[in-house]
Design an enzyme around this catalytic site. Structure first.
Site, PDB file in Angstrom:
ATOM      1  N   GLU A 178     -16.600   6.063   6.391  1.00 14.39           N
ATOM      2  CA  GLU A 178     -15.361   5.410   7.316  1.00 14.39           C
ATOM      3  C   GLU A 178     -15.359   6.341   8.328  1.00 14.39           C
ATOM      4  O   GLU A 178     -15.812   7.469   8.508  1.00 14.39           O
ATOM      5  CB  GLU A 178     -14.240   5.366   6.360  1.00 14.39           C
ATOM      6  CG  GLU A 178     -13.258   6.275   6.266  1.00 14.39           C
ATOM      7  CD  GLU A 178     -12.055   6.202   5.202  1.00 14.39           C
ATOM      8  OE1 GLU A 178     -11.390   4.971   5.781  1.00 14.39           O
ATOM      9  OE2 GLU A 178     -11.606   6.754   4.606  1.00 14.39           O
TER      10      GLU A 178
ATOM     11  N   ARG B 298      11.132  25.890  -1.145  1.00 21.80           N
ATOM     12  CA  ARG B 298      10.019  25.771  -1.385  1.00 21.80           C
ATOM     13  C   ARG B 298       9.425  26.218  -2.680  1.00 21.80           C
ATOM     14  O   ARG B 298       9.435  27.368  -2.839  1.00 21.80           O
ATOM     15  CB  ARG B 298       9.112  26.438  -0.136  1.00 21.80           C
ATOM     16  CG  ARG B 298       7.545  26.163  -0.152  1.00 21.80           C
ATOM     17  CD  ARG B 298       6.986  26.983   1.001  1.00 21.80           C
ATOM     18  NE  ARG B 298       5.568  26.924   0.959  1.00 21.80           N
ATOM     19  CZ  ARG B 298       4.416  27.303   0.063  1.00 21.80           C
ATOM     20  NH1 ARG B 298       4.996  28.136  -0.879  1.00 21.80           N
ATOM     21  NH2 ARG B 298       3.418  27.222   0.080  1.00 21.80           N
TER      22      ARG B 298
ATOM     23  N   HIS C 133       5.776  24.966  -5.367  1.00 20.82           N
ATOM     24  CA  HIS C 133       4.696  23.799  -5.300  1.00 20.82           C
ATOM     25  C   HIS C 133       5.033  22.772  -6.180  1.00 20.82           C
ATOM     26  O   HIS C 133       4.710  21.624  -5.935  1.00 20.82           O
ATOM     27  CB  HIS C 133       3.280  24.518  -5.983  1.00 20.82           C
ATOM     28  CG  HIS C 133       2.713  25.291  -4.874  1.00 20.82           C
ATOM     29  ND1 HIS C 133       3.286  26.688  -4.470  1.00 20.82           N
ATOM     30  CD2 HIS C 133       1.323  25.065  -4.157  1.00 20.82           C
ATOM     31  CE1 HIS C 133       2.147  26.986  -3.368  1.00 20.82           C
ATOM     32  NE2 HIS C 133       1.356  26.172  -3.435  1.00 20.82           N
TER      33      HIS C 133
ATOM     34  N   ARG D 216       0.917  -1.178  -0.065  1.00 18.99           N
ATOM     35  CA  ARG D 216       0.178  -0.159  -0.026  1.00 18.99           C
ATOM     36  C   ARG D 216       1.008   1.191  -0.078  1.00 18.99           C
ATOM     37  O   ARG D 216       0.414   2.174  -0.721  1.00 18.99           O
ATOM     38  CB  ARG D 216      -0.857  -0.083   1.259  1.00 18.99           C
ATOM     39  CG  ARG D 216      -1.954   1.021   1.154  1.00 18.99           C
ATOM     40  CD  ARG D 216      -3.153   1.136   2.318  1.00 18.99           C
ATOM     41  NE  ARG D 216      -2.436   0.962   3.606  1.00 18.99           N
ATOM     42  CZ  ARG D 216      -3.295   0.751   4.666  1.00 18.99           C
ATOM     43  NH1 ARG D 216      -4.695   0.762   4.561  1.00 18.99           N
ATOM     44  NH2 ARG D 216      -2.560   0.940   6.060  1.00 18.99           N
TER      45      ARG D 216
ATOM     46  N   LEU E 282     -10.069   4.991   2.607  1.00 18.22           N
ATOM     47  CA  LEU E 282      -8.669   4.297   2.715  1.00 18.22           C
ATOM     48  C   LEU E 282      -9.065   2.716   2.830  1.00 18.22           C
ATOM     49  O   LEU E 282      -9.725   2.431   3.679  1.00 18.22           O
ATOM     50  CB  LEU E 282      -7.857   4.697   3.767  1.00 18.22           C
ATOM     51  CG  LEU E 282      -6.414   3.990   3.826  1.00 18.22           C
ATOM     52  CD1 LEU E 282      -5.507   4.683   2.798  1.00 18.22           C
ATOM     53  CD2 LEU E 282      -5.881   3.895   5.168  1.00 18.22           C
TER      54      LEU E 282
END
Ligand SMILES: Cc1ncc(COP(=O)(O)O)c(C=O)c1O
Length: 297
Positions: free
Chosen positions: A183, A103, A105, A54, A207
């Site tokens: 969930e 930094r 994006h 996963r 998830l």
């Protein structure tokens, strides 16, 4: 001598108090990373391969270039170094972020090394008597993004939902979107209707828990009718039982939602049977692992 609270950071084992991540880590700036939490029972991991698969799927979706070399080994080492091998249950948290870069994006134009951080800790189950009383939940709007199938460290909506649960004096929050109960804030939700067990399908809206998958296997094997379908929140009131599943939730019965009693307000027989099968199955599967290791050792 057992060193306490030893963590793993970028190839090193060191005391937690000495572990440092640069301020320009993209995990810190953008929540640009994924994580896993894997349980070990008596020091033996339950479905570690599945958890790592996963993680790999998440890294691939985010295009984070981490080869995972030695990742299984670090799980075992952390349990060992922290003296958790004898604990009934402990967990290893593993986080991989895109790494440190000025930094912007967009991804750093020059390839960067991902930051890999992991720690282990004991997990305390609620006492049996507490479990027997059942737990409570609130419903809460799901304010997450459209890729909830990825286990990213961007958990602010989950944090706010869980805080709402805490402030309401309950254990769990049921995330609701377009009228559907999807969930929990950190676990999957199952609704029982007689002999039928229903849970949201493994779409981009939830998830897909490793515990969820295991409980579905168990429920099918036990002869329950299993439905993977969206469950409207108003149907929850008519469920005979509700429970949550997750690595640190295991199988947790919910007997009240938003002040409404579920079924007769007591822990039901299906939840009880699945919980029993879960504990049994986990013990067996992890014990089997030991035999296998011994056979090859
Ligand atoms: C949103 C969410 N759903 C479900 C789960 C349960 O997943 P697992 O059973 O793999 O722990 C988690 C676990 O952290 C989660 O964060």
């Amino acid at each position: 001598l057992i060193a306490v609270d030893t963590v793993y950071l970028n190839g090193e084992y060191l005391p937690r108090s000495e572990a440092r991540v640069p301020v320009d880590d993209r995990g810190f700036l953008f929540a640009d990373g994924v994580y896993e939490v894997t349980p070990a029972y008596g020091g033996r991991f339950f479905r570690l391969r599945r958890h790592l698969d996963r993680l790999k799927a998440g890294l691939c979706a985010l295009r984070i270039d981490y080869d995972g070399a030695g990742v299984e080994e670090l799980h075992h080492r952390l349990v060992e170094l922290n003296g958790l091998g004898k604990e009934e249950v402990c967990t290893v948290y593993l986080q991989v972020t895109r790494g440190v870069a000025p930094r912007t994006h967009h991804f750093p134009p020059q390839p960067v090394t991902p930051t890999v951080y992991a720690f282990a800790r004991a997990f305390r189950r609620p006492p049996r008597e507490r479990w027997e009383q059942g737990f409570s939940a609130i419903s809460h709007p799901d304010r997450r993004w459209a890729r909830c199938d990825l286990k990213t460290v961007g958990l602010l909506p989950n944090v706010l939902a869980q805080q709402a649960a805490v402030e309401a004096g309950v254990q769990d929050a049921i995330l609701v979107k377009d009228g559907m109960a999807l969930e929990g804030a950190h676990n999957n939700l199952f609704a029982v209707f007689g002999e039928t067990v229903a849970t949201h399908p493994a779409s981009n809206q939830i998830l897909n828990g490793i515990t969820r998958e295991y409980v579905l296997e168990l429920a099918r094997g036990m002869g329950y009718r299993v439905e993977e379908r969206p469950v409207p929140v108003e149907q929850l009131r008519f469920a005979s039982e509700l429970f949550f599943t997750g690595t640190t939730t295991e199988v947790r019965p919910t007997v009240e939602v938003d002040g409404w009693k579920i079924g007769d307000g007591k822990v039901g027989p299906v939840t009880r049977a699945i919980h029993h099968a879960f504990l049994d199955g986990v013990r067996q599967e992890t014990r089997g692992q030991e035999r296998e290791a011994a056979a090859y050792g």
